[in-house]
Each structure stands twice: as C-alpha cells, then as structure tokens.
Design an enzyme around this catalytic site. Structure first.
Site, PDB file in Angstrom:
ATOM      1  N   ARG A  90      30.543  -3.446 -16.916  1.00  0.00           N
ATOM      2  CA  ARG A  90      31.291  -2.684 -15.900  1.00  0.00           C
ATOM      3  C   ARG A  90      31.584  -1.299 -16.472  1.00  0.00           C
ATOM      4  NH1 ARG A  90      36.037  -5.444 -12.699  1.00  0.00           N
ATOM      5  NH2 ARG A  90      35.442  -3.815 -11.215  1.00  0.00           N
ATOM      6  N   ASP A 244      42.885   1.688 -15.040  1.00  0.00           N
ATOM      7  CA  ASP A 244      41.652   1.275 -15.723  1.00  0.00           C
ATOM      8  C   ASP A 244      41.221   2.280 -16.768  1.00  0.00           C
ATOM      9  OD1 ASP A 244      41.582  -0.159 -12.966  1.00  0.00           O
ATOM     10  OD2 ASP A 244      40.236  -1.254 -14.314  1.00  0.00           O
TER      11      ASP A 244
HETATM   12  O1  MRU Z   1      38.031  -4.253 -10.122  1.00  0.00           O
HETATM   13  P1  MRU Z   1      39.164  -4.874 -10.888  1.00  0.00           P
HETATM   14  O2  MRU Z   1      39.780  -6.032 -10.204  1.00  0.00           O
HETATM   15  O3  MRU Z   1      38.788  -5.159 -12.328  1.00  0.00           O
HETATM   16  O4  MRU Z   1      40.254  -3.724 -10.915  1.00  0.00           O
HETATM   17  C1  MRU Z   1      41.466  -3.926 -11.576  1.00  0.00           C
HETATM   18  C2  MRU Z   1      42.433  -2.849 -11.379  1.00  0.00           C
HETATM   19  O5  MRU Z   1      42.165  -1.840 -10.766  1.00  0.00           O
HETATM   20  C3  MRU Z   1      43.752  -3.007 -12.045  1.00  0.00           C
HETATM   21  O6  MRU Z   1      44.777  -2.447 -11.280  1.00  0.00           O
HETATM   22  C4  MRU Z   1      43.653  -2.291 -13.387  1.00  0.00           C
HETATM   23  O7  MRU Z   1      42.649  -2.870 -14.167  1.00  0.00           O
HETATM   24  C5  MRU Z   1      44.902  -2.276 -14.141  1.00  0.00           C
HETATM   25  S1  MRU Z   1      45.160  -3.866 -14.788  1.00  0.00           S
HETATM   26  C6  MRU Z   1      46.330  -4.144 -15.786  1.00  0.00           C
END
Ligand code: MRU
Length: 362
Positions: A90, A244
């Site tokens: 990812r 992220d």
């Molecule tokens: O696509 P995802 O579900 O991995 O996205 C996650 C998020 O956007 C969360 O809000 C982010 O990782 C912060 S987590 C502590």
C-alpha cells in the site's frame, strides 16, 4: 482493547513466530474471524486486501512479515526483495516504510544465522511500542477532553466527530483518535462520538462503530455528508481523526473526506485535532498535496456495496448503473492551516514544522 469483555490486540505472534495472528477486518462487524498469516506472501496479501489496515497496524504487521521472510530465507538478496515486495502493498501510510526500514537496518549488518531471532524480537518491539505510543497519545488527548468537559453544562456530553477508523483496530492497541476517547469514558466523562460512515469502504460504520460499541462508548453513525450540518448546529465540540502520513510541515493525509470535514470545522470555528504516533511523521516531505502518494483503489469499492441480509448472509449489491465508471482515491490531504493541533505521544503541538520540532528535535 475489549471484545465481549475480553482484552485483545489487533496483531499477535503465533507459535513461536511461525505465524502472525490478525483479525480479518473485512469480516467485521458481522463476524469476528481471526487468521494466522504463515508467510511473507500472506502478509502482503493481508495488507493489500485490507484484512489489516490503518497506518500503525500496517507497519506492525509488515514488521512481522519481515520476520517471516527471515524464516523463509535469511539471505541478503531474499530480504531485500521481500522488503520491496512488502513495501509495495500500500502506498500512502508511511508507517509501512518506517517499519520495514527499521527491520532492514537491524537485519542487514547481522550474520544470517542471527537474523531470524533478531527479526522476531524487533517485530514484537515495534508492535509493543505502538501500543505504548497510543496509550501516551490517549493521555495527552484526555487532558483536552477534560478541559472541554469542564466547560459543558452538567449532563451534556462532550461531542466528538471522527472519520474512518483510527481506533485500536487501526493500531496495535488503544487507537490514535480513539485512545483519548476510551480513557475519558473509563474515567467517567460523558463522551459521545459522531461516527462518519466513511464511504466507500465504510470503516466508520463497520469498524469504529463496532469497537466503540464493544467498549461501551456512546456513539451515533452519521452519513459522511452530515458532519458540516452537525457543526453548523453546535453539535460538535471538536473533530478528532487519525493520520496516515503527516509531513514535517504539519500537513495531514488521512482517509478521503477528512479534508472536507476540516473545511467545515474551519468555517464553524470547531477545533480540528489529528492524533498520530511519531511513526506517522514523514520528515522527508513538507508539501503534503504535492508529495504524498495517494492510493487509488478499485472503483468496485464505490460501485458495489456490501451488507448483511436479515438471514445473516453477507451480500454485495451494485448501487450504480452497470456502465458507470468510478474513481476511488482512498486518501486526501488536509493542509496544516486547517489543523488546530497534532496530538502525539510527546504532547500536543501546532501543525507546523516548529510545532513538531519542538516535540521531536533530537
Ligand atoms: O484505508 P485504511 O482503512 O487503511 O485507512 C485508515 C485511515 O485512514 C486511518 O484513519 C489512519 O490510518 C489513521 S489510523 C490510526
């Protein structure tokens, strides 16, 4: 954190590190299914297909993936190839690269015979450390919630709006945005969370609502587009989301739709906080919009919807005309100017280079 009153983490080593245990998050909230990942291939699949997701958890699981790789073949060539392979799972959450870099920095100088045990120990350390960092974020955010609670008329809850899942499912334990909420709830503060559904994958509806419910925290699911309306009507004390990737200048990349919530918050003078461990800071970047790679996921996530029927069967249905194309960027960037503060394990700072450096300058 709690599932049916029992303490859980979102990732754990299995049978002397011959595997790594996870909760298959694609099955929540309808079913609680655990999976043991037994190879570095399986770890990459689990991250890419979002059985595990959330920036800190992706990093921890990838670290265990490198430990499994060291068991498969501890040669330089294999580990370098696995590093690139896992890193490609990812693109947006920087914790993935951060954890993999940390694993490789430890493994490269070691003789092959020592690599497996070192990799297992470091993967455990990365996972345990994440739980400690999230607990510290919780303490700093709790101070903020206490202040808001003190100014509320008696009996009125502190109203927090969140987006996506920045809960314990997205980390190893506690969560980032949820850690202060759990701590406030545990000390008896009246908190209520507005949970945005978070189209298209509905992490708010499926994951955040589920984990808040398991812990007994009052919450209400709202359509993503309801956030601005709630703010206009004084029903949000502050917004609290995860990240992220946070640039050195305080720009924040989070689940798609975060930016629109920050704009609405700005327009309504509602404080907008972002909770993150330092593993989410990308010190190499300063312009989030120009530099952060945004993951584009399959349009099917948008064009199809999944849910459970009254008979308990999980089904997918199409919600758009069969020939309508879709575009599905998974993240957006909220510029630092819209962020009231960053809640980190070292305290709360301004979303700016100076703010971050004041806490993290070595
Ligand atoms: O696509 P995802 O579900 O991995 O996205 C996650 C998020 O956007 C969360 O809000 C982010 O990782 C912060 S987590 C502590």
């Amino acid at each position: 954190m709690l599932i049916n009153g029992q303490r859980w983490r979102s990732v754990w080593p299995v049978s002397e590190h011959t595997g790594v245990g996870i909760i298959d998050q694609t099955r929540l909230p309808h079913e609680l299914v655990t999976v043991t990942l037994g190879s570095s291939d399986a770890v990459r699949d689990a991250i890419a297909n979002m059985l595990v997701r959330g920036a800190p958890l992706i990093g921890a699981v990838a670290a265990y993936g490198m430990a499994l790789a060291a068991r498969e073949n501890a040669s330089d060539q294999y580990l370098e190839e696995r590093y690139r392979f896992l890193d490609s799972s990812r693109p947006t959450a920087v914790n993935l690269r951060w954890a993999l870099d940390r694993m490789m920095a430890c493994l490269r100088p070691l003789p092959q015979a020592q690599r497996l045990s070192a990799a297992c120990a470091l993967a455990d350390e990365i996972a345990n450390e994440d739980a400690v960092l999230c607990a510290a974020i919780g303490e700093h955010g709790l101070a903020l919630i206490r202040k808001v609670a003190a100014d509320k008329p008696a009996g009125e809850p502190v109203q927090i709006l969140t987006h996506c899942n920045a809960g314990w499912l997205a980390t190893v334990d506690y969560g980032t945005a949820t850690a202060p909420i759990y701590m406030a709830h545990d000390e008896g503060i009246n908190v209520h969370v507005w949970v945005g559904e978070t189209r298209p994958r509905n992490q708010g509806a499926s994951l955040t609502a589920w984990e808040l419910g398991q812990h007994g925290v009052a919450h209400t699911l709202v359509a993503d587009n309801a956030g601005g309306h709630l703010m206009q009507h004084g029903q949000v004390d502050f917004c609290l989301v995860g990240s992220d990737r946070t640039t050195a200048s305080g720009d924040v990349c989070n689940k798609i739709g975060t930016y629109l919530k920050a704009l609405a918050a700005h327009d309504n003078q509602v404080p907008f906080y972002v909770a993150l461990p330092s593993s989410t800071i990308d010190w190499t970047m300063s312009d989030g919009l120009a530099e952060i790679p945004i993951e584009n996921r399959s349009p099917d996530e948008l064009l199809l919807m999944e849910g459970v029927t009254e008979q308990g069967d999980v089904k997918q249905v199409r919600i758009a005309p069969s020939r309508t194309p879709g575009l599905n960027p998974a993240f957006d960037v909220t510029p630092a100017r819209l962020v009231t503060g960053l809640i980190t394990e070292r305290g709360i700072c301004a979303a700016s280079r100076q703010g971050l450096l004041a806490l993290f300058e070595q």
